[in-house]
Design an enzyme around this catalytic site. Sequence first.
Site, PDB file in Angstrom:
ATOM      1  N   LYS A  47      26.284  46.559  37.239  1.00  0.00           N
ATOM      2  CA  LYS A  47      27.280  47.638  37.098  1.00  0.00           C
ATOM      3  C   LYS A  47      27.610  47.881  35.619  1.00  0.00           C
ATOM      4  CE  LYS A  47      30.374  45.359  39.496  1.00  0.00           C
ATOM      5  NZ  LYS A  47      29.597  44.130  39.790  1.00  0.00           N
ATOM      6  N   ARG A  95      22.240  35.306  32.632  1.00  0.00           N
ATOM      7  CA  ARG A  95      23.062  36.144  31.736  1.00  0.00           C
ATOM      8  C   ARG A  95      23.593  35.316  30.563  1.00  0.00           C
ATOM      9  NH1 ARG A  95      27.615  39.842  34.244  1.00  0.00           N
ATOM     10  NH2 ARG A  95      28.326  37.889  35.172  1.00  0.00           N
ATOM     11  N   ARG A 139      32.347  33.965  44.246  1.00  0.00           N
ATOM     12  CA  ARG A 139      32.430  35.403  43.925  1.00  0.00           C
ATOM     13  C   ARG A 139      31.659  36.229  44.954  1.00  0.00           C
ATOM     14  NH1 ARG A 139      30.097  35.348  38.200  1.00  0.00           N
ATOM     15  NH2 ARG A 139      30.437  37.591  38.177  1.00  0.00           N
TER      16      ARG A 139
HETATM   17  P1  AP5 Z   1      25.702  43.050  34.461  1.00  0.00           P
HETATM   18  O1  AP5 Z   1      25.461  44.456  34.065  1.00  0.00           O
HETATM   19  O2  AP5 Z   1      26.509  42.171  33.574  1.00  0.00           O
HETATM   20  O3  AP5 Z   1      26.220  42.975  35.983  1.00  0.00           O
HETATM   21  P2  AP5 Z   1      27.642  43.321  36.624  1.00  0.00           P
HETATM   22  O4  AP5 Z   1      27.389  43.961  37.939  1.00  0.00           O
HETATM   23  O5  AP5 Z   1      28.491  44.060  35.643  1.00  0.00           O
HETATM   24  O6  AP5 Z   1      28.142  41.847  36.882  1.00  0.00           O
HETATM   25  P3  AP5 Z   1      29.552  41.131  36.715  1.00  0.00           P
HETATM   26  O7  AP5 Z   1      29.281  39.673  36.974  1.00  0.00           O
HETATM   27  O8  AP5 Z   1      30.189  41.469  35.394  1.00  0.00           O
HETATM   28  O9  AP5 Z   1      30.346  41.749  37.870  1.00  0.00           O
HETATM   29  P4  AP5 Z   1      31.554  41.139  38.574  1.00  0.00           P
HETATM   30  O10 AP5 Z   1      31.967  42.302  39.384  1.00  0.00           O
HETATM   31  O11 AP5 Z   1      31.340  39.881  39.299  1.00  0.00           O
HETATM   32  O12 AP5 Z   1      32.473  40.668  37.366  1.00  0.00           O
HETATM   33  P5  AP5 Z   1      33.697  41.349  36.613  1.00  0.00           P
HETATM   34  O13 AP5 Z   1      33.532  41.094  35.191  1.00  0.00           O
HETATM   35  O14 AP5 Z   1      33.918  42.733  37.098  1.00  0.00           O
HETATM   36  O15 AP5 Z   1      24.240  42.374  34.684  1.00  0.00           O
HETATM   37  C1  AP5 Z   1      24.119  41.010  35.054  1.00  0.00           C
HETATM   38  C2  AP5 Z   1      22.909  40.403  34.326  1.00  0.00           C
HETATM   39  O16 AP5 Z   1      21.714  41.038  34.792  1.00  0.00           O
HETATM   40  C3  AP5 Z   1      22.921  40.601  32.802  1.00  0.00           C
HETATM   41  O17 AP5 Z   1      22.345  39.473  32.201  1.00  0.00           O
HETATM   42  C4  AP5 Z   1      22.023  41.848  32.581  1.00  0.00           C
HETATM   43  O18 AP5 Z   1      21.400  41.836  31.305  1.00  0.00           O
HETATM   44  C5  AP5 Z   1      21.018  41.693  33.715  1.00  0.00           C
HETATM   45  N1  AP5 Z   1      20.543  42.966  34.259  1.00  0.00           N
HETATM   46  C6  AP5 Z   1      21.255  44.103  34.470  1.00  0.00           C
HETATM   47  N2  AP5 Z   1      20.483  45.047  35.030  1.00  0.00           N
HETATM   48  C7  AP5 Z   1      19.246  44.486  35.202  1.00  0.00           C
HETATM   49  C8  AP5 Z   1      18.011  44.958  35.753  1.00  0.00           C
HETATM   50  N3  AP5 Z   1      17.875  46.205  36.242  1.00  0.00           N
HETATM   51  N4  AP5 Z   1      16.956  44.091  35.770  1.00  0.00           N
HETATM   52  C9  AP5 Z   1      17.078  42.832  35.291  1.00  0.00           C
HETATM   53  N5  AP5 Z   1      18.208  42.338  34.745  1.00  0.00           N
HETATM   54  C10 AP5 Z   1      19.289  43.158  34.713  1.00  0.00           C
HETATM   55  O19 AP5 Z   1      34.929  40.486  37.202  1.00  0.00           O
HETATM   56  C11 AP5 Z   1      35.083  39.107  36.863  1.00  0.00           C
HETATM   57  C12 AP5 Z   1      36.324  38.574  37.524  1.00  0.00           C
HETATM   58  O20 AP5 Z   1      37.490  39.292  37.080  1.00  0.00           O
HETATM   59  C13 AP5 Z   1      36.383  38.693  39.060  1.00  0.00           C
HETATM   60  O21 AP5 Z   1      35.700  37.633  39.709  1.00  0.00           O
HETATM   61  C14 AP5 Z   1      37.891  38.661  39.318  1.00  0.00           C
HETATM   62  O22 AP5 Z   1      38.392  37.357  39.208  1.00  0.00           O
HETATM   63  C15 AP5 Z   1      38.439  39.470  38.139  1.00  0.00           C
HETATM   64  N6  AP5 Z   1      38.556  40.904  38.461  1.00  0.00           N
HETATM   65  C16 AP5 Z   1      37.833  41.926  37.912  1.00  0.00           C
HETATM   66  N7  AP5 Z   1      38.195  43.097  38.450  1.00  0.00           N
HETATM   67  C17 AP5 Z   1      39.165  42.828  39.376  1.00  0.00           C
HETATM   68  C18 AP5 Z   1      39.912  43.611  40.288  1.00  0.00           C
HETATM   69  N8  AP5 Z   1      39.725  44.938  40.373  1.00  0.00           N
HETATM   70  N9  AP5 Z   1      40.806  42.990  41.088  1.00  0.00           N
HETATM   71  C19 AP5 Z   1      41.015  41.659  41.021  1.00  0.00           C
HETATM   72  N10 AP5 Z   1      40.324  40.846  40.191  1.00  0.00           N
HETATM   73  C20 AP5 Z   1      39.404  41.421  39.380  1.00  0.00           C
END
Ligand code: AP5
Length: 209
Positions: free
Chosen positions: A13, A121, A165
């Site tokens: 994402k 990552r 997660r």
């Molecule tokens: P990346 O683009 O980083 O993936 P992502 O979907 O953004 O993954 P996240 O782990 O950041 O999502 P998340 O929703 O778990 O975490 P968030 O930070 O929102 O890509 C991942 C990897 O793959 C990278 O190494 C990239 O280079 C690689 N990649 C990408 N595309 C690729 C492709 N096509 N091919 C190969 N490799 C690829 O949330 C973290 C925490 O914050 C949550 O657990 C929660 O505790 C809290 N939080 C956040 N939002 C909320 C909310 N709305 N409500 C309550 N708690 C929240």
Amino acid sequence: MRLVFVGAPGVGKGTQAKRLEQQFGWTVVATGDLLRAAIAQQTTLGRQAQAYIQRGELVPDSLVNDLVAERIRQLDSFILDGYPRNLSQAETLETMLDSPLDAVVLFDLDEDRLIQRLSGRRVCPACGAVFHIVANPSQRGEQCDRCEAQLVVREDDKPETIRNRMRVFREQTEPLVAFYEERGLLRRVCADGTPDEVYQRLLEAIHTT
Ligand code: AP5
């Protein structure tokens, strides 16, 4: 354009949201990044959110809703990356908006690939750049190729936290699929393939090509 990105942890994402931001100038509001910044600065919000993130649980709605409301108030175009993450947040978002969302993009990928993406990552603690040791490595190895800081593994990318997660996503976030399908907003994008391939599908899904 007002978009919401939904998808399991590690689906890409953030990677795709940054590309849209670069091409079209739509502001990315990524709740995970905002919460991690608050933790790094040890603000009141950061101290409240830290333990939830470390366990892979959702941070309480009351904290996250205010954070998003404050960010999007002045924005005409935005990409919400990681918000809403449950039905209650989705209902709150509707009350924040003076005009409806244009689309909700659901990124799909099987769990084995998600784990490969998360376990490889590496992130830069200084400038926030995101790499992958195989798919998108830094040209400087374990150092950031933008600012040369030492790259780190995100604290919630440890195997036991990843499992939690994934469970939280299935139980609390997946019900959003039906919620947005009923409103005719859902666009599914297959997240398998290279970042360029996924980006092409994303552009088609939101009708910018
Ligand atoms: P990346 O683009 O980083 O993936 P992502 O979907 O953004 O993954 P996240 O782990 O950041 O999502 P998340 O929703 O778990 O975490 P968030 O930070 O929102 O890509 C991942 C990897 O793959 C990278 O190494 C990239 O280079 C690689 N990649 C990408 N595309 C690729 C492709 N096509 N091919 C190969 N490799 C690829 O949330 C973290 C925490 O914050 C949550 O657990 C929660 O505790 C809290 N939080 C956040 N939002 C909320 C909310 N709305 N409500 C309550 N708690 C929240």
